[in-house]
Scaffold this active site. Structure first.
Site, mmCIF file in Angstrom:
data_model
loop_
_atom_site.group_PDB
_atom_site.id
_atom_site.type_symbol
_atom_site.label_atom_id
_atom_site.label_comp_id
_atom_site.label_asym_id
_atom_site.label_seq_id
_atom_site.Cartn_x
_atom_site.Cartn_y
_atom_site.Cartn_z
ATOM 1 N N HIS A 197 -10.586 -5.242 -1.848
ATOM 2 C CA HIS A 197 -9.131 -5.577 -1.476
ATOM 3 C C HIS A 197 -9.092 -5.623 -0.004
ATOM 4 O O HIS A 197 -9.859 -5.297 0.855
ATOM 5 C CB HIS A 197 -8.116 -4.036 -1.770
ATOM 6 C CG HIS A 197 -8.569 -2.928 -1.208
ATOM 7 N ND1 HIS A 197 -9.486 -2.324 -1.900
ATOM 8 C CD2 HIS A 197 -8.314 -2.328 -0.221
ATOM 9 C CE1 HIS A 197 -9.808 -1.156 -1.214
ATOM 10 N NE2 HIS A 197 -8.995 -1.166 0.036
ATOM 11 N N ASP A 257 0.827 -1.110 0.201
ATOM 12 C CA ASP A 257 -0.148 0.088 0.052
ATOM 13 C C ASP A 257 0.905 1.282 0.008
ATOM 14 O O ASP A 257 2.136 1.221 0.672
ATOM 15 C CB ASP A 257 -0.899 -0.167 1.309
ATOM 16 C CG ASP A 257 -2.162 0.974 1.295
ATOM 17 O OD1 ASP A 257 -3.152 0.668 1.274
ATOM 18 O OD2 ASP A 257 -1.495 2.116 1.162
ATOM 19 N N ILE A 258 0.669 2.040 -0.889
ATOM 20 C CA ILE A 258 1.328 3.406 -1.134
ATOM 21 C C ILE A 258 1.535 4.276 0.229
ATOM 22 O O ILE A 258 2.478 4.831 0.471
ATOM 23 C CB ILE A 258 0.777 4.142 -2.396
ATOM 24 C CG1 ILE A 258 1.973 5.007 -2.847
ATOM 25 C CG2 ILE A 258 -0.128 4.909 -1.927
ATOM 26 C CD1 ILE A 258 3.031 4.193 -3.742
ATOM 27 N N HIS A 310 -6.633 -5.106 3.404
ATOM 28 C CA HIS A 310 -5.415 -4.585 3.982
ATOM 29 C C HIS A 310 -4.888 -5.622 4.828
ATOM 30 O O HIS A 310 -5.527 -6.115 5.777
ATOM 31 C CB HIS A 310 -5.925 -3.442 4.868
ATOM 32 C CG HIS A 310 -6.397 -2.081 4.035
ATOM 33 N ND1 HIS A 310 -5.707 -1.248 3.546
ATOM 34 C CD2 HIS A 310 -7.669 -1.893 3.521
ATOM 35 C CE1 HIS A 310 -6.360 -0.366 2.964
ATOM 36 N NE2 HIS A 310 -7.568 -0.820 2.960
ATOM 37 N N ASN A 338 -12.712 -2.435 4.011
ATOM 38 C CA ASN A 338 -13.388 -1.418 4.187
ATOM 39 C C ASN A 338 -14.592 -1.774 2.967
ATOM 40 O O ASN A 338 -13.981 -1.699 1.877
ATOM 41 C CB ASN A 338 -12.721 -0.136 3.872
ATOM 42 C CG ASN A 338 -11.867 0.304 4.923
ATOM 43 O OD1 ASN A 338 -12.152 -0.158 6.112
ATOM 44 N ND2 ASN A 338 -10.782 0.960 4.762
ATOM 45 N N GLN A 372 -14.140 3.117 2.327
ATOM 46 C CA GLN A 372 -13.735 2.356 1.242
ATOM 47 C C GLN A 372 -13.171 3.621 0.093
ATOM 48 O O GLN A 372 -14.228 4.311 -0.179
ATOM 49 C CB GLN A 372 -14.537 1.261 0.760
ATOM 50 C CG GLN A 372 -13.859 0.621 -0.715
ATOM 51 C CD GLN A 372 -14.871 -0.509 -1.306
ATOM 52 O OE1 GLN A 372 -15.737 -0.692 -0.812
ATOM 53 N NE2 GLN A 372 -14.251 -1.124 -2.347
HETATM 54 P P1 AMP Z 1 -9.410 1.893 1.246
HETATM 55 O O1 AMP Z 1 -9.653 3.136 1.758
HETATM 56 O O2 AMP Z 1 -9.780 0.537 1.922
HETATM 57 O O3 AMP Z 1 -10.295 1.729 -0.295
HETATM 58 O O4 AMP Z 1 -8.013 1.561 0.937
HETATM 59 C C1 AMP Z 1 -7.378 2.133 -0.335
HETATM 60 C C2 AMP Z 1 -5.968 2.150 -0.242
HETATM 61 O O5 AMP Z 1 -5.378 1.965 -1.468
HETATM 62 C C3 AMP Z 1 -5.326 3.160 0.734
HETATM 63 O O6 AMP Z 1 -4.789 2.639 1.834
HETATM 64 C C4 AMP Z 1 -4.418 3.855 -0.431
HETATM 65 O O7 AMP Z 1 -3.010 4.128 0.361
HETATM 66 C C5 AMP Z 1 -4.282 2.749 -1.353
HETATM 67 N N1 AMP Z 1 -3.532 3.133 -2.742
HETATM 68 C C6 AMP Z 1 -4.234 3.997 -3.447
HETATM 69 N N2 AMP Z 1 -3.656 4.060 -4.524
HETATM 70 C C7 AMP Z 1 -2.630 3.126 -4.445
HETATM 71 C C8 AMP Z 1 -1.454 2.633 -5.441
HETATM 72 N N3 AMP Z 1 -1.238 3.340 -6.454
HETATM 73 N N4 AMP Z 1 -0.647 1.921 -5.106
HETATM 74 C C9 AMP Z 1 -0.742 1.402 -3.813
HETATM 75 N N5 AMP Z 1 -1.802 1.532 -2.852
HETATM 76 C C10 AMP Z 1 -2.718 2.627 -3.210
#
Ligand code: AMP
Ligand code: ZN
Length: 134
Positions: A97, A28-29, A99, A84, A91
């Site tokens: 996805h 996760d970024i 986590h 989420n 979400q």
């Molecule tokens: P959620 O809020 O549960 O939908 O989580 C989305 C997650 O995606 C967040 O923790 C972001 O940091 C992660 N995210 C968004 N864009 C990227 C990306 N390009 N590469 C890796 N993680 C990402």
């Protein structure tokens, strides 16, 4: 196309940690804690509720395997495994996805469940209704 579909297709880069026919996992970024990883199905499903149950049953062994590797590499002492489901639940990327969030003593991640009061009758009624709708 959603951002995770673009990652799956290789259109945008990611730090991949696992790949098989149906799933991809990448860092996760945000790195909420060191090793924070996302596991996604390669096919797009908006959330857990629309995920094929076949894939739902395949994903947990993968999550477990990755968590074990993270534990070995980062010496994480615990994990929060989160999904989420829906915007109201936080979400932000509408591609299902999981986590994997490694936990360390005194890390900055904070997850707290609040409490609500319901009577025994209300809880019995609720449980019965959910059970009868399965
Ligand atoms: P959620 O809020 O549960 O939908 O989580 C989305 C997650 O995606 C967040 O923790 C972001 O940091 C992660 N995210 C968004 N864009 C990227 C990306 N390009 N590469 C890796 N993680 C990402
Ligand atoms: Zn997608």
């Amino acid at each position: 196309m959603c951002i995770f579909c673009k990652i799956v297709n290789g259109e945008i880069p990611s730090y991949k940690v696992y790949e098989d026919e149906n799933f991809l996992a990448f860092l996760d970024i945000s790195q909420t804690t060191k090793g924070h990883t996302l596991v996604v199905p390669k096919r797009h499903y908006d959330n857990l509720l629309s995920l094929e149950s076949d894939l739902a049953s395949q994903i947990f062994p993968i999550v477990q395997k990755i968590a074990l590797s993270i534990k070995e590499i980062t010496k994480a002492e615990g994990f929060n495994i989160l999904n989420n489901c829906g915007e109201v639940a936080g979400q932000s990327v509408m591609h299902f996805h999981i986590h994997i969030i490694p936990r360390y003593a005194n890390d900055s991640f904070n997850i707290q469940f609040s409490s609500n009061s319901f009577t025994n009758e209300e809880l019995n009624d609720l449980a019965e209704k959910i059970k009868n709708t399965l």
